[in-house]
Design a protein around this motif. Structure first.
Motif, short mmCIF file in Angstrom:
data_model
loop_
_atom_site.label_atom_id
_atom_site.label_comp_id
_atom_site.label_asym_id
_atom_site.label_seq_id
_atom_site.Cartn_x
_atom_site.Cartn_y
_atom_site.Cartn_z
N ASN A 22 0.84 -1.20 0.00
CA ASN A 22 0.00 0.00 0.00
C ASN A 22 0.87 1.26 0.00
N PRO A 23 0.41 2.34 -0.64
CA PRO A 23 1.13 3.61 -0.53
C PRO A 23 1.02 4.24 0.86
N VAL A 24 0.20 3.69 1.72
CA VAL A 24 0.11 4.17 3.11
C VAL A 24 1.39 3.78 3.83
N HIS A 25 1.90 4.68 4.66
CA HIS A 25 3.11 4.39 5.44
C HIS A 25 2.75 3.60 6.70
N TRP A 26 2.21 2.41 6.47
CA TRP A 26 1.77 1.58 7.60
C TRP A 26 2.95 1.22 8.50
N GLN A 27 2.68 1.23 9.82
CA GLN A 27 3.63 0.77 10.83
C GLN A 27 3.02 -0.43 11.56
N GLN A 28 3.88 -1.27 12.10
CA GLN A 28 3.39 -2.26 13.04
C GLN A 28 3.20 -1.61 14.41
N TRP A 29 2.30 -2.19 15.21
CA TRP A 29 2.05 -1.66 16.55
C TRP A 29 3.32 -1.77 17.39
N GLY A 30 3.63 -0.74 18.13
CA GLY A 30 4.77 -0.79 19.04
C GLY A 30 5.10 0.58 19.57
N PRO A 31 5.98 0.66 20.56
CA PRO A 31 6.31 1.96 21.16
C PRO A 31 6.95 2.93 20.17
N GLU A 32 7.66 2.39 19.16
CA GLU A 32 8.31 3.28 18.19
C GLU A 32 7.27 4.05 17.39
N ALA A 33 6.21 3.36 16.96
CA ALA A 33 5.17 4.03 16.17
C ALA A 33 4.45 5.09 17.01
N LEU A 34 4.15 4.76 18.27
CA LEU A 34 3.49 5.75 19.12
C LEU A 34 4.41 6.93 19.41
N ALA A 35 5.70 6.66 19.59
CA ALA A 35 6.66 7.76 19.82
C ALA A 35 6.73 8.66 18.59
N TRP A 36 6.62 8.09 17.40
CA TRP A 36 6.67 8.89 16.18
C TRP A 36 5.45 9.82 16.11
N ALA A 37 4.28 9.31 16.54
CA ALA A 37 3.08 10.16 16.57
C ALA A 37 3.28 11.31 17.56
N GLY A 106 -17.13 -4.37 14.42
CA GLY A 106 -16.87 -5.23 13.28
C GLY A 106 -15.53 -4.88 12.67
N TRP A 107 -15.22 -5.56 11.60
CA TRP A 107 -13.93 -5.35 10.94
C TRP A 107 -14.17 -5.06 9.46
N PRO A 108 -13.38 -4.16 8.88
CA PRO A 108 -12.22 -3.49 9.48
C PRO A 108 -12.66 -2.52 10.57
N MET A 109 -11.85 -2.44 11.62
CA MET A 109 -12.07 -1.48 12.68
C MET A 109 -11.16 -0.29 12.42
N THR A 110 -11.71 0.90 12.53
CA THR A 110 -10.97 2.13 12.25
C THR A 110 -11.04 3.02 13.49
N CYS A 111 -9.91 3.16 14.17
CA CYS A 111 -9.88 3.91 15.43
C CYS A 111 -8.85 5.04 15.35
N PHE A 112 -9.19 6.16 15.93
CA PHE A 112 -8.28 7.30 16.02
C PHE A 112 -7.87 7.46 17.48
N LEU A 113 -6.56 7.49 17.72
CA LEU A 113 -6.02 7.49 19.06
C LEU A 113 -5.12 8.69 19.27
N THR A 114 -4.98 9.07 20.53
CA THR A 114 -3.92 10.02 20.88
C THR A 114 -2.58 9.28 20.81
N PRO A 115 -1.45 10.00 20.81
CA PRO A 115 -0.16 9.30 20.83
C PRO A 115 0.07 8.45 22.08
N ASP A 116 -0.78 8.62 23.09
CA ASP A 116 -0.74 7.74 24.27
C ASP A 116 -1.67 6.55 24.12
N ALA A 117 -2.14 6.32 22.90
CA ALA A 117 -2.96 5.16 22.54
C ALA A 117 -4.37 5.20 23.11
#
Length: 669
Positions: A22-37, A106-117
């Motif tokens: 995908n052209p989306v810059h997808w990340q895997q879940w983890g502290p690095e991705a949240l720190a980037w946000a 249901g899925w796909p689930m689409t959630c918007f989070l703060t950088p603190d998840a």
């Protein structure tokens, strides 16, 4: 690692790998991705799905593959993609948030989070253009970005309120003091039968999911009470599913659910957990009733597992996709002309009548889902037609397979293959269960701790959840009973000791979290004791503890027995208020109410007629072991009587006198 690109290429999840281009810059879940946000001061866009999910594919094609949409996502968000099957803890947390905010999930689930998840806005599928009152996905992205930029305080207040509610709602089952006894179980079964669809089979209305664990519970209830009404309801449901389109009439195996009340049109994905649970239930039904039809369904289901889901490493893949080349059900449906093309005119017409293939069709585009509304008048002809159609279908494009090996679901498969193999005399199924168990112990145990899943033999980083420990322990205990291998009992006990150390709620003994105390800390620690499409981790752990208490040495037996009793006691509220969502709890409680029954067969060979009779006639949930005197804890102080093969039947802590004949054993059971 650079974050401003798609980083899913190294994932151990087929679902994540599907999005690696995908052209989306997808990340895997983890502290690095949240720190980037946090670093960018942007919200997280969390997308959760799984590889065989139809609408996940649709949203990926419509939005995530579109460079213009991807540009908006990349500019305004850190985008994280999660496989719900690999990270059930994340799925549970954010599904609860979605349900709290929207009333449906249901899925796909689409959630918007703060950088603190912390979640502040959640939904499911969004279309690329406005549709039926729904905003388009790009409109939603713009609105969320605008709110984050200009109304940050509102966002933070909303997220804090959601997290507070999630934590408040995540308490365990209360200890009501109501005994889980025969009276409660009889009432629970009566309530379930009130919801039966007597005309079409099953419970409740459309969509209809296979009530897999509930069927097992009802069969155990029949063995305890002899209630013919309960048996009739169970047989009606099993027969309706087996004859319907939800059951693959050519290759065996069951789809995930039926969209209609008649079991005709399935949602075509085939899940490992459904088929493992249904294999257990149909094999149990065949053992109890002698039904050739139930035995045939069990055999086809086992063959489906071994042929279509077995992996090179010895485990079982998670699922077959609902779609083929983006079209749902394309591999499976037929027109009369297609039958004639494969079978010729005469057999084609005969097959169309047998398999309910009509010119109008039962599915889209005039095609029909195969059903078997009546037994064939010529079984040999039917088998010849089935083989020819399956061979032709195998030449069609095939649905994708999610090759991820999930520990919990493979544990369910081990249990089902062992129990079905014993019930139906198929040692090759037990051998397949042994291969699977050995693979899980060799690859999914890392530094003594269990992991959730592997792909191509490479284990992922996600830690094992409660259901992984519980389902694998139940499978190992079943395999130990079938083979006498003491190492399997030891391995199961180690898993249970880990569960007791890391998953129990210290404030509420008998209540369990679904993630370990040393796993990643999320905005709240998930737990869901209700049985769903698969049994809950807590109810399965109760089964493992109850079984292990009958098999282990005295010290461990006392510990496991107390934990099992405390856990089952908390199921009273579910059995009273929502018994259809407590099918596996009911099955485990039925076993507990009966003792559970333990049959220890001692003999020089450990494979005589008494052992065969014990395996044939001991009710579901019983413990049956065999071997030489003293070879396992349950065989301690169990001498041969008169040099003959001898069976000892116990219920809880009370034992009958030993017996040496099949008739006497059957009477004792």
């Amino acid at each position: 690692m650079s974050h401003d690109r798609n980083t899913l290429g190294q994932a151990t999840s087929p679902y994540l790998l599907q999005h690696a281009d995908n052209p989306v810059h997808w990340q895997q879940w983890g502290p690095e991705a949240l720190a980037w946000a946090r670093e960018r001061d942007v919200p997280v866009l969390l997308s959760i799905g799984y590889s065989s999910c139809h609408w996940c594919h649709v949203m990926a094609h419509e939005s995530f593959s579109d460079p213009a949409v991807a540009e908006v996502m990349n500019r305004g968000f850190v985008c994280i993609k999660v496989d719900r099957e690999e990270r059930p803890d994340l799925d549970a947390v954010y599904m609860n948030a979605t349900l709290a905010m929207t009333g449906q999930g249901g899925w796909p689930m689409t959630c918007f989070l703060t950088p603190d998840a912390e979640p502040f806005y959640c939904g499911t599928y969004y279309p690329p253009q406005p549709r039926a009152g729904m905003p388009s996905f790009p409109q939603l992205l713009t609105a969320i970005s605008d709110t984050w930029t200009h109304r940050r305080d509102d966002v933070l207040q909303a997220s804090a309120a959601v997290v507070t509610e999630l934590r408040r709602a995540s308490s365990g089952l209360p200890d009501t003091g109501v005994p889980v006894d025969a009276v409660l179980l009889d009432a629970a079964v009566h309530a379930v039968l009130a919801d039966e669809d007597r005309e079409r089979g099953g419970f409740g209305g459309a969509p209809k999911f296979p009530p897999s664990a509930l069927l097992e519970a009802l069969l155990r209830h029949v063995e305890r009470t002899g209630d013919e009404r309960v048996l009739a309801a169970t047989v009606r449901t099993a027969a309706a599913m087996a004859r319907g389109g939800i059951h693959d009439q050519l290759a065996g195996g069951f789809a995930r659910y039926s969209v209609d009340a008649d079991w005709v049109v399935p949602h075509f994905e085939k899940m490992l957990y459904d088929n493992a649970l249904l294999l257990r239930a149909y094999a149990h039904l065949a053992r109890l009733t002698g039904s050739p039809a139930a035995a045939a369904v069990a055999a086809r289901t086992a063959e489906f597992l071994l042929r279509d889901l077995a992996t090179a490493e010895g485990g079982f893949a998670s699922a077959l996709d609902a779609d083929t080349d983006g079209v749902e059900g394309a591999t499976y449906v037929w027109t009369p002309a297609e039958l004639t093309e494969v079978l010729g005119d005469e057999d084609g017409r005969w097959a169309a009548d047998l398999l309910a293939v009509t010119s109008a069709g039962t599915f889209e585009g005039g095609a029909s889902v195969l059903q078997l509304r009546a037994d064939p008048d010529d079984p040999a002809r039917s088998e010849r037609v089935r083989s020819a159609l399956l061979a032709a279908r195998d030449l069609r494009p095939q649905p994708g397979r999610d090759d991820k090996v999930v520990t919990a679901w493979n544990g369910l498969a081990v249990t089902a293959l062992v129990e079905a193999g014993l019930a139906l005399g198929r040692p090759e199924w037990i051998a397949a269960a042994q291969r699977c168990a050995r693979m899980l112990l060799d690859r999914h145990l890392v530094d003594g701790r269990l992991r959730r899943a592997s792909l191509g033999g490479v284990v992922g980083q996600a830690p094992g959840a409660l259901d992984d420990h519980a389902c694998l322990a139940v499978g190992l205990l079943a395999l130990h009973q079938a083979t006498g291998d003491a190492d399997l009992l030891d391995a199961a006990c180690r898993l249970l000791d880990d569960a007791l150390a890391h998953f129990v709620d210290p404030a509420e003994p008998g209540s369990w979290f679904d993630s370990a105390d040393d796993a990643e800390a999320l905005v709240h620690r998930p737990r869901d004791p209700m049985d769903g499409a698969a049994p809950s981790g807590a109810s399965t752990l109760a089964e493992a503890l109850l079984t292990a208490a009958a098999l282990a040495g005295p010290e461990a037996s006392a510990r496991y027995g107390a934990a099992a009793a405390g856990t089952i006691a908390r199921a009273a509220v579910l059995l009273r208020r929502a018994p259809r969502s407590a099918g596996h709890w009911m099955a485990v409680a039925e076993a507990q109410v009966r003792g559970p029954i333990q049959v220890a067969v001692v003999g020089t060979e450990g494979a005589g007629p008494l052992l065969a009779a014990a395996r044939r006639h001991a009710p579901g949930g019983s413990v049956v072991v065999a071997g030489t005197p003293g070879s396992t804890p349950l065989l301690q102080d169990r001498p041969l009587q008169g040099g003959l093969e001898t069976a000892y039947v116990c219920r809880g802590f009370v034992c009958d006198r030993p017996v040496t004949t099949v008739d006497a054993l059957r009477a004792a059971l």
